[in-house]
Design a protein around this motif. Sequence first.
Motif, PDB file in Angstrom:
ATOM      1  N   TYR A  39      13.305  11.624   3.297  1.00 16.58           N
ATOM      2  CA  TYR A  39      13.959  12.090   2.069  1.00 16.58           C
ATOM      3  C   TYR A  39      13.954  10.937   1.049  1.00 16.58           C
ATOM      4  O   TYR A  39      14.056   9.772   1.441  1.00 16.58           O
ATOM      5  CB  TYR A  39      15.405  12.485   2.461  1.00 16.58           C
ATOM      6  N   PRO A  40      13.872  11.252  -0.261  1.00 16.63           N
ATOM      7  CA  PRO A  40      13.883  10.163  -1.257  1.00 16.63           C
ATOM      8  C   PRO A  40      15.239   9.457  -1.287  1.00 16.63           C
ATOM      9  O   PRO A  40      16.274  10.133  -1.367  1.00 16.63           O
ATOM     10  CB  PRO A  40      13.655  10.893  -2.593  1.00 16.63           C
ATOM     11  N   PHE A  41      15.212   8.164  -1.224  1.00 17.11           N
ATOM     12  CA  PHE A  41      16.480   7.407  -1.207  1.00 17.11           C
ATOM     13  C   PHE A  41      16.221   5.998  -1.724  1.00 17.11           C
ATOM     14  O   PHE A  41      15.350   5.281  -1.218  1.00 17.11           O
ATOM     15  CB  PHE A  41      17.003   7.353   0.237  1.00 17.11           C
ATOM     16  N   ASN A  42      16.953   5.624  -2.738  1.00 17.95           N
ATOM     17  CA  ASN A  42      16.804   4.280  -3.299  1.00 17.95           C
ATOM     18  C   ASN A  42      18.071   3.967  -4.086  1.00 17.95           C
ATOM     19  O   ASN A  42      19.023   4.747  -4.056  1.00 17.95           O
ATOM     20  CB  ASN A  42      15.563   4.194  -4.197  1.00 17.95           C
ATOM     21  N   TYR A  43      18.075   2.866  -4.806  1.00 19.78           N
ATOM     22  CA  TYR A  43      19.345   2.478  -5.435  1.00 19.78           C
ATOM     23  C   TYR A  43      19.769   3.371  -6.597  1.00 19.78           C
ATOM     24  O   TYR A  43      20.838   3.177  -7.164  1.00 19.78           O
ATOM     25  CB  TYR A  43      19.406   0.992  -5.769  1.00 19.78           C
ATOM     26  N   LEU A  44      18.944   4.383  -6.909  1.00 28.50           N
ATOM     27  CA  LEU A  44      19.373   5.367  -7.905  1.00 28.50           C
ATOM     28  C   LEU A  44      20.056   6.554  -7.226  1.00 28.50           C
ATOM     29  O   LEU A  44      20.409   7.536  -7.876  1.00 28.50           O
ATOM     30  CB  LEU A  44      18.170   5.875  -8.709  1.00 28.50           C
ATOM     31  N   MET A 100      11.143   2.892  -4.162  1.00 29.32           N
ATOM     32  CA  MET A 100      11.064   2.257  -5.487  1.00 29.32           C
ATOM     33  C   MET A 100      11.046   3.329  -6.573  1.00 29.32           C
ATOM     34  O   MET A 100      10.618   3.066  -7.701  1.00 29.32           O
ATOM     35  CB  MET A 100       9.779   1.428  -5.592  1.00 29.32           C
ATOM     36  N   SER A 101      11.427   4.554  -6.198  1.00 27.44           N
ATOM     37  CA  SER A 101      11.432   5.682  -7.132  1.00 27.44           C
ATOM     38  C   SER A 101      10.106   5.802  -7.886  1.00 27.44           C
ATOM     39  O   SER A 101      10.076   5.917  -9.107  1.00 27.44           O
ATOM     40  CB  SER A 101      12.592   5.559  -8.116  1.00 27.44           C
ATOM     41  N   GLY A 102       9.015   5.765  -7.114  1.00 29.56           N
ATOM     42  CA  GLY A 102       7.682   5.917  -7.720  1.00 29.56           C
ATOM     43  C   GLY A 102       7.343   4.793  -8.680  1.00 29.56           C
ATOM     44  O   GLY A 102       6.601   4.997  -9.620  1.00 29.56           O
ATOM     45  N   GLY A 103       7.886   3.602  -8.462  1.00 29.55           N
ATOM     46  CA  GLY A 103       7.550   2.441  -9.299  1.00 29.55           C
ATOM     47  C   GLY A 103       8.441   2.283 -10.516  1.00 29.55           C
ATOM     48  O   GLY A 103       8.226   1.387 -11.327  1.00 29.55           O
ATOM     49  N   LEU A 104       9.459   3.119 -10.655  1.00 26.46           N
ATOM     50  CA  LEU A 104      10.290   3.026 -11.863  1.00 26.46           C
ATOM     51  C   LEU A 104      11.431   2.026 -11.744  1.00 26.46           C
ATOM     52  O   LEU A 104      11.893   1.499 -12.753  1.00 26.46           O
ATOM     53  CB  LEU A 104      10.854   4.400 -12.225  1.00 26.46           C
ATOM     54  N   SER A 159      13.210  -1.399 -11.344  1.00 28.04           N
ATOM     55  CA  SER A 159      12.584  -2.618 -11.864  1.00 28.04           C
ATOM     56  C   SER A 159      12.566  -3.792 -10.895  1.00 28.04           C
ATOM     57  O   SER A 159      11.905  -4.775 -11.158  1.00 28.04           O
ATOM     58  CB  SER A 159      13.252  -3.022 -13.178  1.00 28.04           C
ATOM     59  N   SER A 160      13.259  -3.719  -9.768  1.00 31.92           N
ATOM     60  CA  SER A 160      13.266  -4.880  -8.878  1.00 31.92           C
ATOM     61  C   SER A 160      13.069  -4.483  -7.421  1.00 31.92           C
ATOM     62  O   SER A 160      13.891  -3.775  -6.833  1.00 31.92           O
ATOM     63  CB  SER A 160      14.598  -5.624  -9.030  1.00 31.92           C
ATOM     64  N   ALA A 161      11.959  -4.957  -6.848  1.00 33.11           N
ATOM     65  CA  ALA A 161      11.685  -4.693  -5.428  1.00 33.11           C
ATOM     66  C   ALA A 161      12.743  -5.370  -4.560  1.00 33.11           C
ATOM     67  O   ALA A 161      13.161  -4.840  -3.531  1.00 33.11           O
ATOM     68  CB  ALA A 161      10.297  -5.200  -5.075  1.00 33.11           C
ATOM     69  N   LYS A 162      13.195  -6.525  -5.027  1.00 30.21           N
ATOM     70  CA  LYS A 162      14.190  -7.279  -4.250  1.00 30.21           C
ATOM     71  C   LYS A 162      15.512  -6.504  -4.182  1.00 30.21           C
ATOM     72  O   LYS A 162      16.137  -6.374  -3.122  1.00 30.21           O
ATOM     73  CB  LYS A 162      14.414  -8.657  -4.880  1.00 30.21           C
ATOM     74  N   ALA A 163      15.915  -5.953  -5.337  1.00 31.77           N
ATOM     75  CA  ALA A 163      17.148  -5.160  -5.362  1.00 31.77           C
ATOM     76  C   ALA A 163      16.990  -3.907  -4.509  1.00 31.77           C
ATOM     77  O   ALA A 163      17.902  -3.494  -3.793  1.00 31.77           O
ATOM     78  CB  ALA A 163      17.501  -4.783  -6.799  1.00 31.77           C
ATOM     79  N   ALA A 164      15.787  -3.288  -4.593  1.00 25.88           N
ATOM     80  CA  ALA A 164      15.520  -2.079  -3.796  1.00 25.88           C
ATOM     81  C   ALA A 164      15.641  -2.403  -2.311  1.00 25.88           C
ATOM     82  O   ALA A 164      16.247  -1.661  -1.538  1.00 25.88           O
ATOM     83  CB  ALA A 164      14.129  -1.553  -4.115  1.00 25.88           C
TER      84      ALA A 164
END
Length: 345
Positions: A160-165, A190-194, A196-201
């Motif tokens: 399932y899609p899951f990221n800091y958003l 990384m929400s499809g590259g949107l 802004s920070s891989a480190k935060a992700a």
Amino acid sequence: MKKAILGKTGLNVNKTGFGALPIQRVDFDEADKILKKAFEGGIDFYDTARFYSDSEEKLGRSLSHVRDSIVIASKSMAKTPEDLERELDTSLKMLKTDHIDIYQLHDARICYRPGDGTGLCEALEKFKKAGKIRHIGITTHRMSVAREAIESGFYETLQYPFNYLASADDIDVYERCVKADMGFICMKAMSGGLVSSAKAAYAFLDQYNGLVPIWGIQRESELDEFLKYSHENVTLTDDLKELIEKDKKELSGNFCRGCGYCMSSCPAGIKIDDCARMSLMIRRAPSQRLLSAENREMMKRIEDCIHCGACSAKCPYGLDTPKLLEENYKDYMNIVSTGKIEPLK
Ligand code: SF4
Ligand code: SF4
């Protein structure tokens, strides 16, 4: 490297997974270099799909010699038991293996259940009995399907899609999944590259147990970055938290995640995954490349949209894609003519 147990599958894998969708875009030699380096760097979980053209073949060619040391997840979009079996047999051949560790129904728009008349769940059980697959999973972008899949008790993993958003509801899906002892495979980290920070992700997802992100890797530099984070103790610092809050503000609401699922349906050949998020990309990356003649040509194709609605019908996020394209086109042309990039309203 931190480990994660994928729920009732009992599979204990390193918490940095490899999403093998983007290696479709590189040649076999480059893919071989990346995949071997990933394995040597400690990555032992690889997610691919029959739908990802030659991704399975690349995995098979590069990693079949270490098959017993890795966990492979693949998936199929087949809608009949016969097609599912045919696709599974092709996947096994491409991957050069006699079994797939986690076999998933890919991009499910409904939650398939035993006895629903489609025969898909019965076919999965048959494959499991025959030893062709070890565990059964499902992947979906839809929250309602994810919830039903968890409640069904049939599936061992959810992708399932899951990221800091992630919204509070998305976090609730993750929590239900863990409670049901299902493994949570996290796509769109990384929400499809949107974002802004891989480190935060990375730091955001590292907080959650029983979850494995599959980072979509196409370049060696991207692999190096994730391997670096996986060997360091990356934590959510105040700076990273601030950055996440900023991204959340900018990316809330309806935006194209760039998944590309709608693209094959477009009779006008519009590159929807790039065109429908141009306004965001142009404000989040160096804009020069995005204003090139080639990109202008790409955006101009939006004029050929016949508003057939085929893209919206396929969009797992329920977007009004033609409207989104129109808005992005208008904004882009305004930037081209004025040279000014105003903040989005
Ligand atoms: S509505 Fe437009 S963009 Fe969408 S599939 Fe039809 S022609 Fe393509
Ligand atoms: S419009 Fe929807 S289906 Fe198409 S690329 Fe964007 S998010 Fe994916």
